[in-house]
Design an enzyme around this catalytic site. Structure first.
Site, PDB file in Angstrom:
ATOM      1  N   SER A   1       0.841  -1.194   0.000  1.00 16.82           N
ATOM      2  CA  SER A   1       0.000   0.000   0.000  1.00 16.82           C
ATOM      3  C   SER A   1       0.876   1.244   0.000  1.00 16.82           C
ATOM      4  O   SER A   1       1.669   1.459   0.928  1.00 16.82           O
ATOM      5  CB  SER A   1      -0.905   0.010   1.231  1.00 16.82           C
ATOM      6  OG  SER A   1      -1.473   1.298   1.361  1.00 16.82           O
TER       7      SER A   1
ATOM      8  N   HIS B   1      -0.945  -1.403  -4.296  1.00 14.84           N
ATOM      9  CA  HIS B   1      -2.249  -1.142  -3.680  1.00 14.84           C
ATOM     10  C   HIS B   1      -2.420   0.359  -3.467  1.00 14.84           C
ATOM     11  O   HIS B   1      -1.611   0.997  -2.789  1.00 14.84           O
ATOM     12  CB  HIS B   1      -2.322  -1.890  -2.344  1.00 14.84           C
ATOM     13  CG  HIS B   1      -3.667  -1.882  -1.689  1.00 14.84           C
ATOM     14  ND1 HIS B   1      -4.670  -2.765  -2.039  1.00 14.84           N
ATOM     15  CD2 HIS B   1      -4.179  -1.117  -0.705  1.00 14.84           C
ATOM     16  CE1 HIS B   1      -5.738  -2.540  -1.285  1.00 14.84           C
ATOM     17  NE2 HIS B   1      -5.469  -1.541  -0.467  1.00 14.84           N
TER      18      HIS B   1
ATOM     19  N   ASP C   1      -4.841   3.170  -1.980  1.00 16.76           N
ATOM     20  CA  ASP C   1      -5.966   3.417  -1.078  1.00 16.76           C
ATOM     21  C   ASP C   1      -6.577   4.780  -1.376  1.00 16.76           C
ATOM     22  O   ASP C   1      -5.959   5.809  -1.132  1.00 16.76           O
ATOM     23  CB  ASP C   1      -5.485   3.360   0.378  1.00 16.76           C
ATOM     24  CG  ASP C   1      -5.243   1.932   0.827  1.00 16.76           C
ATOM     25  OD1 ASP C   1      -6.160   1.108   0.675  1.00 16.76           O
ATOM     26  OD2 ASP C   1      -4.135   1.636   1.321  1.00 16.76           O
TER      27      ASP C   1
ATOM     28  N   MET D   1      -9.410   7.370  -0.479  1.00 18.13           N
ATOM     29  CA  MET D   1     -10.309   7.713   0.638  1.00 18.13           C
ATOM     30  C   MET D   1     -10.921   9.089   0.405  1.00 18.13           C
ATOM     31  O   MET D   1     -10.253   9.996  -0.103  1.00 18.13           O
ATOM     32  CB  MET D   1      -9.521   7.725   1.947  1.00 18.13           C
ATOM     33  CG  MET D   1      -8.791   6.413   2.218  1.00 18.13           C
ATOM     34  SD  MET D   1      -8.009   6.435   3.831  1.00 18.13           S
ATOM     35  CE  MET D   1      -7.108   4.878   3.785  1.00 18.13           C
TER      36      MET D   1
ATOM     37  N   HIS E   1      -8.201   0.390  -4.323  1.00 24.88           N
ATOM     38  CA  HIS E   1      -9.169   0.129  -3.255  1.00 24.88           C
ATOM     39  C   HIS E   1      -9.959   1.407  -3.009  1.00 24.88           C
ATOM     40  O   HIS E   1      -9.447   2.347  -2.404  1.00 24.88           O
ATOM     41  CB  HIS E   1      -8.380  -0.328  -2.015  1.00 24.88           C
ATOM     42  CG  HIS E   1      -9.215  -0.586  -0.817  1.00 24.88           C
ATOM     43  ND1 HIS E   1      -8.678  -0.756   0.439  1.00 24.88           N
ATOM     44  CD2 HIS E   1     -10.568  -0.717  -0.667  1.00 24.88           C
ATOM     45  CE1 HIS E   1      -9.655  -0.982   1.305  1.00 24.88           C
ATOM     46  NE2 HIS E   1     -10.806  -0.951   0.672  1.00 24.88           N
TER      47      HIS E   1
ATOM     48  N   MET F   1     -12.418   3.547  -1.226  1.00 20.98           N
ATOM     49  CA  MET F   1     -13.171   3.763   0.019  1.00 20.98           C
ATOM     50  C   MET F   1     -13.900   5.089  -0.141  1.00 20.98           C
ATOM     51  O   MET F   1     -13.614   6.084   0.543  1.00 20.98           O
ATOM     52  CB  MET F   1     -12.204   3.782   1.217  1.00 20.98           C
ATOM     53  CG  MET F   1     -11.661   2.383   1.522  1.00 20.98           C
ATOM     54  SD  MET F   1     -10.172   2.425   2.534  1.00 20.98           S
ATOM     55  CE  MET F   1      -8.929   2.615   1.261  1.00 20.98           C
TER      56      MET F   1
ATOM     57  N   MET G   1     -11.099  -6.816   4.989  1.00 20.24           N
ATOM     58  CA  MET G   1     -10.464  -5.784   5.815  1.00 20.24           C
ATOM     59  C   MET G   1     -10.180  -6.355   7.197  1.00 20.24           C
ATOM     60  O   MET G   1     -11.086  -6.835   7.881  1.00 20.24           O
ATOM     61  CB  MET G   1     -11.373  -4.563   5.971  1.00 20.24           C
ATOM     62  CG  MET G   1     -11.591  -3.736   4.710  1.00 20.24           C
ATOM     63  SD  MET G   1     -10.101  -3.211   3.861  1.00 20.24           S
ATOM     64  CE  MET G   1      -9.252  -2.279   5.140  1.00 20.24           C
TER      65      MET G   1
ATOM     66  N   ASP H   1      -6.269  -7.014   4.078  1.00 18.92           N
ATOM     67  CA  ASP H   1      -5.764  -5.637   4.130  1.00 18.92           C
ATOM     68  C   ASP H   1      -5.926  -5.046   5.526  1.00 18.92           C
ATOM     69  O   ASP H   1      -7.040  -4.898   6.018  1.00 18.92           O
ATOM     70  CB  ASP H   1      -6.583  -4.816   3.111  1.00 18.92           C
ATOM     71  CG  ASP H   1      -6.114  -3.378   2.987  1.00 18.92           C
ATOM     72  OD1 ASP H   1      -5.109  -3.005   3.605  1.00 18.92           O
ATOM     73  OD2 ASP H   1      -6.785  -2.626   2.239  1.00 18.92           O
TER      74      ASP H   1
END
Ligand code: DX5
Ligand code: ZN
Length: 219
Positions: free
Chosen positions: A9, A34, A36, A38, A67, A69, A138, A176
Site C-alpha cells: 500500500s 495497492h 488506497d 479515501m 481500493h 473507500m 479488511m 488488508d
C-alpha cells in the site's frame, strides 16, 4: 493453491516521491501496487484521486490494485478505470446497487473486487460471488494505515474457501490492514493469497522493502 502475492500500500510511502517509490517497489519484487482511495466521507481520511493515479500509471507497468473507500462509488468507477486502475475494489455499503456496480467494472474490462469491512458478513456478497474476481477482507476498520490486525476476520476467509470449494469458484482472497510478519502466516493459512501491507513494508527493517516483501511471502 494460488501463488502468494504482495500488494504494497503506497499509503505508507513517501508522498513527495510517489513515482520513485513505485519504481522501488517494482524492483523489490512487489506483485502489484495497492492504492488506497479515501474520500473523507465513507472513511474519515482523504488521500488521492484519479489525476494522481493517472500520472503514476504513465510511469509504471505494474498492476494497480485500486481500493475505493468512497461513497457513492458508482459514478466514479469510470474515472478510476480511465486513470489506469487494473483491479477496482468497492465496498458494498458504498453503492445502492452492488450488482450494477460489479457489472460496470466488468464492462470496463477491469478486475472486479469487493471488500468486506470487519463488521460486514460474507452473506452480503454471497449471491454475487460467481461474478466477483477478488474479495478484499479488511482486517482493520478502513481509513488509516498502521492499525492493529483483527484476527477475528480470518473466519470469513475460511468461510469463503468453503464456498469456493462447494461452488467451484476461483476468486482471489486479499487481506488488508495491520499485516505483519507474525500474522501473515495465519492469513495465508486461512486462505488469503494476496497480502496488502503498508507499514510493515515501508517501515520494518529500516525500510528494506525487498526483505520485507520476501519475509511476508515466506511461510
Ligand atoms: C486501510 C487501508 C490499508 C492500509 C494498510 O484503510 O485500506 O490498505 O493502509 O496499511 P497497514 O499495512 O499499515 O495496515
Ligand atoms: Zn486498502
Amino acid at each position: 493453491m494460488k501463488k502468494i502475492q504482495i500488494s504494497p500500500s503506497i499509503l505508507s510511502a513517501d508522498f513527495s516521491q510517489l513515482g520513485n517509490e513505485i519504481k522501488r517497489l517494482e524492483d523489490a519484487g512487489a506483485d502489484m501496487i495497492h492504492v488506497d482511495v479515501m474520500d473523507g466521507h465513507f472513511v474519515p481520511n482523504l488521500t488521492i484521486g484519479p489525476p494522481v493515479i493517472k500520472a503514476l500509471k504513465k510511469q509504471s507497468s505494474m498492476i494497480f490494485d485500486v481500493h475505493l473507500m468512497i461513497s457513492p462509488v458508482h459514478k466514479y468507477i469510470d474515472a478510476y478505470s480511465d486513470a489506469g486502475a487494473d483491479i477496482i475494489t468497492i465496498h458494498p455499503e458504498a453503492t445502492d446497487d452492488l450488482s450494477s456496480s460489479i457489472s460496470k467494472i466488468k464492462q470496463l474490462n477491469k478486475k472486479v473486487g469487493v471488500s468486506l469491512n470487519p463488521e460486514t458478513k460474507v452473506d452480503v456478497i454471497r449471491e454475487h460471488l460467481n461474478e466477483i474476481e477478488l474479495v478484499l477482507i479488511m482486517s482493520v476498520n478502513p481509513g488509516f494505515g498502521g492499525q492493529k490486525f483483527m484476527p477475528e476476520v480470518l473466519v470469513k476467509i475460511k468461510e469463503l474457501k468453503e464456498i469456493q470449494k462447494t461452488q467451484n469458484l476461483n476468486f482471489d482472497i486479499e487481506i488488508d490492514g495491520g499485516i505483519n510478519f507474525d500474522n501473515s502466516k495465519e492469513a495465508i493459512e486461512a486462505g488469503a493469497n494476496i497480502l496488502v501491507s503498508g507499514t510493515t513494508i515501508f517501515k520494518s527493517n529500516n525500510g528494506d522493502i525487498k526483505k520485507n516483501i520476501e519475509l511476508l511471502k515466506s511461510k
